[in-house]
Design a protein around this motif. Structure first.
Motif, PDB file in Angstrom:
ATOM      1  N   ARG A  38       0.837  -1.208   0.000  1.00  0.00           N
ATOM      2  CA  ARG A  38       0.000   0.000   0.000  1.00  0.00           C
ATOM      3  C   ARG A  38       0.868   1.253   0.000  1.00  0.00           C
ATOM      4  O   ARG A  38       0.614   2.205  -0.738  1.00  0.00           O
ATOM      5  N   LEU A  39       1.905   1.257   0.829  1.00  0.00           N
ATOM      6  CA  LEU A  39       2.816   2.404   0.878  1.00  0.00           C
ATOM      7  C   LEU A  39       3.469   2.626  -0.485  1.00  0.00           C
ATOM      8  O   LEU A  39       3.499   3.746  -0.994  1.00  0.00           O
ATOM      9  N   LEU A  40       3.984   1.568  -1.090  1.00  0.00           N
ATOM     10  CA  LEU A  40       4.669   1.695  -2.374  1.00  0.00           C
ATOM     11  C   LEU A  40       3.717   2.185  -3.465  1.00  0.00           C
ATOM     12  O   LEU A  40       4.092   3.018  -4.297  1.00  0.00           O
ATOM     13  N   ASN A  41       2.496   1.676  -3.468  1.00  0.00           N
ATOM     14  CA  ASN A  41       1.522   2.084  -4.487  1.00  0.00           C
ATOM     15  C   ASN A  41       1.007   3.498  -4.258  1.00  0.00           C
ATOM     16  O   ASN A  41       0.737   4.221  -5.209  1.00  0.00           O
TER      17      ASN A  41
ATOM     18  N   ASP B  85      10.176 -21.098   5.090  1.00  0.00           N
ATOM     19  CA  ASP B  85       8.882 -21.460   5.682  1.00  0.00           C
ATOM     20  C   ASP B  85       7.837 -20.352   5.552  1.00  0.00           C
ATOM     21  O   ASP B  85       6.754 -20.440   6.112  1.00  0.00           O
ATOM     22  N   LYS B  86       8.127 -19.310   4.781  1.00  0.00           N
ATOM     23  CA  LYS B  86       7.178 -18.212   4.569  1.00  0.00           C
ATOM     24  C   LYS B  86       6.429 -18.430   3.251  1.00  0.00           C
ATOM     25  O   LYS B  86       6.867 -19.173   2.391  1.00  0.00           O
ATOM     26  N   ASP B  87       5.321 -17.747   3.102  1.00  0.00           N
ATOM     27  CA  ASP B  87       4.501 -17.871   1.902  1.00  0.00           C
ATOM     28  C   ASP B  87       5.061 -16.944   0.818  1.00  0.00           C
ATOM     29  O   ASP B  87       4.527 -15.871   0.546  1.00  0.00           O
ATOM     30  N   GLN B  88       6.146 -17.405   0.183  1.00  0.00           N
ATOM     31  CA  GLN B  88       6.858 -16.560  -0.772  1.00  0.00           C
ATOM     32  C   GLN B  88       5.969 -16.108  -1.926  1.00  0.00           C
ATOM     33  O   GLN B  88       6.013 -14.943  -2.326  1.00  0.00           O
ATOM     34  N   ARG B  89       5.175 -17.013  -2.481  1.00  0.00           N
ATOM     35  CA  ARG B  89       4.325 -16.660  -3.629  1.00  0.00           C
ATOM     36  C   ARG B  89       3.365 -15.525  -3.270  1.00  0.00           C
ATOM     37  O   ARG B  89       3.240 -14.559  -4.009  1.00  0.00           O
ATOM     38  N   ALA B  90       2.674 -15.650  -2.148  1.00  0.00           N
ATOM     39  CA  ALA B  90       1.695 -14.627  -1.758  1.00  0.00           C
ATOM     40  C   ALA B  90       2.384 -13.302  -1.455  1.00  0.00           C
ATOM     41  O   ALA B  90       1.869 -12.232  -1.802  1.00  0.00           O
ATOM     42  N   ILE B  91       3.542 -13.360  -0.835  1.00  0.00           N
ATOM     43  CA  ILE B  91       4.280 -12.139  -0.495  1.00  0.00           C
ATOM     44  C   ILE B  91       4.774 -11.445  -1.759  1.00  0.00           C
ATOM     45  O   ILE B  91       4.589 -10.242  -1.945  1.00  0.00           O
ATOM     46  N   ILE B  92       5.378 -12.204  -2.646  1.00  0.00           N
ATOM     47  CA  ILE B  92       5.890 -11.626  -3.893  1.00  0.00           C
ATOM     48  C   ILE B  92       4.744 -11.068  -4.730  1.00  0.00           C
ATOM     49  O   ILE B  92       4.850  -9.992  -5.322  1.00  0.00           O
ATOM     50  N   LYS B  93       3.635 -11.782  -4.757  1.00  0.00           N
ATOM     51  CA  LYS B  93       2.472 -11.326  -5.535  1.00  0.00           C
ATOM     52  C   LYS B  93       2.019  -9.933  -5.083  1.00  0.00           C
ATOM     53  O   LYS B  93       1.624  -9.105  -5.899  1.00  0.00           O
ATOM     54  N   LYS B  94       2.094  -9.658  -3.773  1.00  0.00           N
ATOM     55  CA  LYS B  94       1.707  -8.337  -3.258  1.00  0.00           C
ATOM     56  C   LYS B  94       2.626  -7.230  -3.781  1.00  0.00           C
ATOM     57  O   LYS B  94       2.228  -6.081  -3.881  1.00  0.00           O
ATOM     58  N   LEU B  95       3.874  -7.588  -4.099  1.00  0.00           N
ATOM     59  CA  LEU B  95       4.868  -6.583  -4.486  1.00  0.00           C
ATOM     60  C   LEU B  95       5.078  -6.475  -5.994  1.00  0.00           C
ATOM     61  O   LEU B  95       5.870  -5.645  -6.445  1.00  0.00           O
ATOM     62  N   VAL B  96       4.390  -7.283  -6.763  1.00  0.00           N
ATOM     63  CA  VAL B  96       4.607  -7.333  -8.201  1.00  0.00           C
ATOM     64  C   VAL B  96       4.392  -5.977  -8.870  1.00  0.00           C
ATOM     65  O   VAL B  96       5.229  -5.530  -9.661  1.00  0.00           O
ATOM     66  N   ASP B  97       3.294  -5.309  -8.578  1.00  0.00           N
ATOM     67  CA  ASP B  97       2.978  -4.057  -9.284  1.00  0.00           C
ATOM     68  C   ASP B  97       4.002  -2.943  -9.043  1.00  0.00           C
ATOM     69  O   ASP B  97       4.433  -2.307  -9.998  1.00  0.00           O
ATOM     70  N   PRO B  98       4.393  -2.679  -7.811  1.00  0.00           N
ATOM     71  CA  PRO B  98       5.292  -1.529  -7.621  1.00  0.00           C
ATOM     72  C   PRO B  98       6.771  -1.790  -7.909  1.00  0.00           C
ATOM     73  O   PRO B  98       7.556  -0.851  -7.941  1.00  0.00           O
ATOM     74  N   VAL B  99       7.181  -3.043  -8.105  1.00  0.00           N
ATOM     75  CA  VAL B  99       8.612  -3.343  -8.285  1.00  0.00           C
ATOM     76  C   VAL B  99       8.934  -3.512  -9.765  1.00  0.00           C
ATOM     77  O   VAL B  99       8.248  -4.239 -10.485  1.00  0.00           O
TER      78      VAL B  99
ATOM     79  N   GLY C  44      11.229   7.427 -10.373  1.00  0.00           N
ATOM     80  CA  GLY C  44      11.819   6.511 -11.353  1.00  0.00           C
ATOM     81  C   GLY C  44      11.341   5.093 -11.111  1.00  0.00           C
ATOM     82  O   GLY C  44      10.157   4.843 -10.942  1.00  0.00           O
ATOM     83  N   ARG C  45      12.290   4.187 -11.031  1.00  0.00           N
ATOM     84  CA  ARG C  45      11.978   2.770 -10.849  1.00  0.00           C
ATOM     85  C   ARG C  45      12.098   2.372  -9.376  1.00  0.00           C
ATOM     86  O   ARG C  45      12.733   3.067  -8.592  1.00  0.00           O
ATOM     87  N   THR C  46      11.515   1.230  -9.063  1.00  0.00           N
ATOM     88  CA  THR C  46      11.702   0.616  -7.755  1.00  0.00           C
ATOM     89  C   THR C  46      12.510  -0.661  -7.951  1.00  0.00           C
ATOM     90  O   THR C  46      12.092  -1.561  -8.681  1.00  0.00           O
ATOM     91  N   LEU C  47      13.669  -0.705  -7.316  1.00  0.00           N
ATOM     92  CA  LEU C  47      14.545  -1.868  -7.365  1.00  0.00           C
ATOM     93  C   LEU C  47      14.437  -2.567  -6.020  1.00  0.00           C
ATOM     94  O   LEU C  47      14.669  -1.943  -4.982  1.00  0.00           O
ATOM     95  N   ALA C  48      14.062  -3.832  -6.034  1.00  0.00           N
ATOM     96  CA  ALA C  48      13.835  -4.564  -4.784  1.00  0.00           C
ATOM     97  C   ALA C  48      14.938  -5.578  -4.539  1.00  0.00           C
ATOM     98  O   ALA C  48      15.307  -6.338  -5.433  1.00  0.00           O
ATOM     99  N   VAL C  49      15.432  -5.574  -3.310  1.00  0.00           N
ATOM    100  CA  VAL C  49      16.347  -6.602  -2.827  1.00  0.00           C
ATOM    101  C   VAL C  49      15.542  -7.421  -1.836  1.00  0.00           C
ATOM    102  O   VAL C  49      15.075  -6.892  -0.823  1.00  0.00           O
ATOM    103  N   ILE C  50      15.356  -8.714  -2.135  1.00  0.00           N
ATOM    104  CA  ILE C  50      14.506  -9.542  -1.294  1.00  0.00           C
ATOM    105  C   ILE C  50      15.181 -10.869  -0.982  1.00  0.00           C
ATOM    106  O   ILE C  50      15.744 -11.521  -1.856  1.00  0.00           O
ATOM    107  N   GLY C  51      15.138 -11.212   0.294  1.00  0.00           N
ATOM    108  CA  GLY C  51      15.580 -12.515   0.777  1.00  0.00           C
ATOM    109  C   GLY C  51      14.554 -12.979   1.791  1.00  0.00           C
ATOM    110  O   GLY C  51      14.032 -12.157   2.557  1.00  0.00           O
ATOM    111  N   MET C  52      14.220 -14.258   1.768  1.00  0.00           N
ATOM    112  CA  MET C  52      13.142 -14.748   2.625  1.00  0.00           C
ATOM    113  C   MET C  52      13.479 -16.111   3.213  1.00  0.00           C
ATOM    114  O   MET C  52      14.297 -16.850   2.674  1.00  0.00           O
ATOM    115  N   MET C  53      12.781 -16.440   4.275  1.00  0.00           N
ATOM    116  CA  MET C  53      12.897 -17.761   4.870  1.00  0.00           C
ATOM    117  C   MET C  53      12.056 -18.751   4.065  1.00  0.00           C
ATOM    118  O   MET C  53      11.022 -18.389   3.488  1.00  0.00           O
TER     119      MET C  53
END
Length: 193
Positions: A88-91, A108-122, A97-106
């Protein structure tokens, strides 16, 4: 320009909004006030201290914005609800300009759902291998990102490697998002020191 909290006959009035970013912080503050209320007989806290605490509260690494010609946003959220607030903040505050994301995750987390939330602004992704056996690999995170057919993804063997690659790509007006784990944000901040 203020809010109040009430439980039974107890009221905290003329409260400033929390200094933390996001409308959800009112709910978080309300939970803290309930704890203060429950402990009142053993540990009384004056209203002035509560007001000062709300104005001064800081949570490094959680929706932390570091302004500058190249803005940085650091966020340790690692669940879908936390990342939804980040998205919400990013949107709501798009980069010039662009948004460049550095992401590392555990792993045991729901990577697909988390990444899906960030798809539009990155616009450009840098996935990282973290220094813990619980971490998902950078290569696997890139595969998930590529399933959404968004932006370019580069798998990096460390946060430090991503740091150097990001700064080769970034230009004035862009912003850098560092997210996905306490480990990711902590390692980035160590490099910045």
């Amino acid at each position: 320009d203020h809010w109040l909290w009430r439980s039974g006959e107890k009221t905290f009035d003329a409260l400033p909004y929390p200094a933390l970013i996001g409308a959800h912080q009112i709910n978080n503050a309300a939970g803290v006030l309930m704890a203060i209320h429950q402990l009142d007989k053993r540990l009384p806290v004056p209203l002035s201290a509560i007001q000062q605490g709300l104005k001064a509260v800081r949570l490094p690494g959680r929706l932390q914005i570091c302004p500058g010609p190249i803005e940085q946003i650091l966020d340790v959220s690692h669940n879908v609800q936390g990342v939804a607030a980040l998205a919400r903040l990013l949107n709501n505050q798009p980069a010039q300009g662009r948004t460049l994301a550095v992401i590392g995750m555990m792993s045991d987390k729901d990577q697909r759902a988390i990444i899906k939330k960030l798809v539009d602004p990155v616009d450009l992704w840098f996935t990282v291998d973290l220094q813990t056996t619980r971490a998902e690999t950078a290569a696997n995170l890139c595969e998930i990102i590529e399933q959404f057919s968004v932006g370019t993804c580069r798998a990096c063997d460390s946060v430090e490697s991503a740091y150097h690659q990001v700064y080769q790509q970034v230009r004035k007006g862009d912003r850098i998002l560092i997210c996905g784990s306490f480990y990711t944000v902590a390692e980035w901040l160590e490099i910045e020191e």
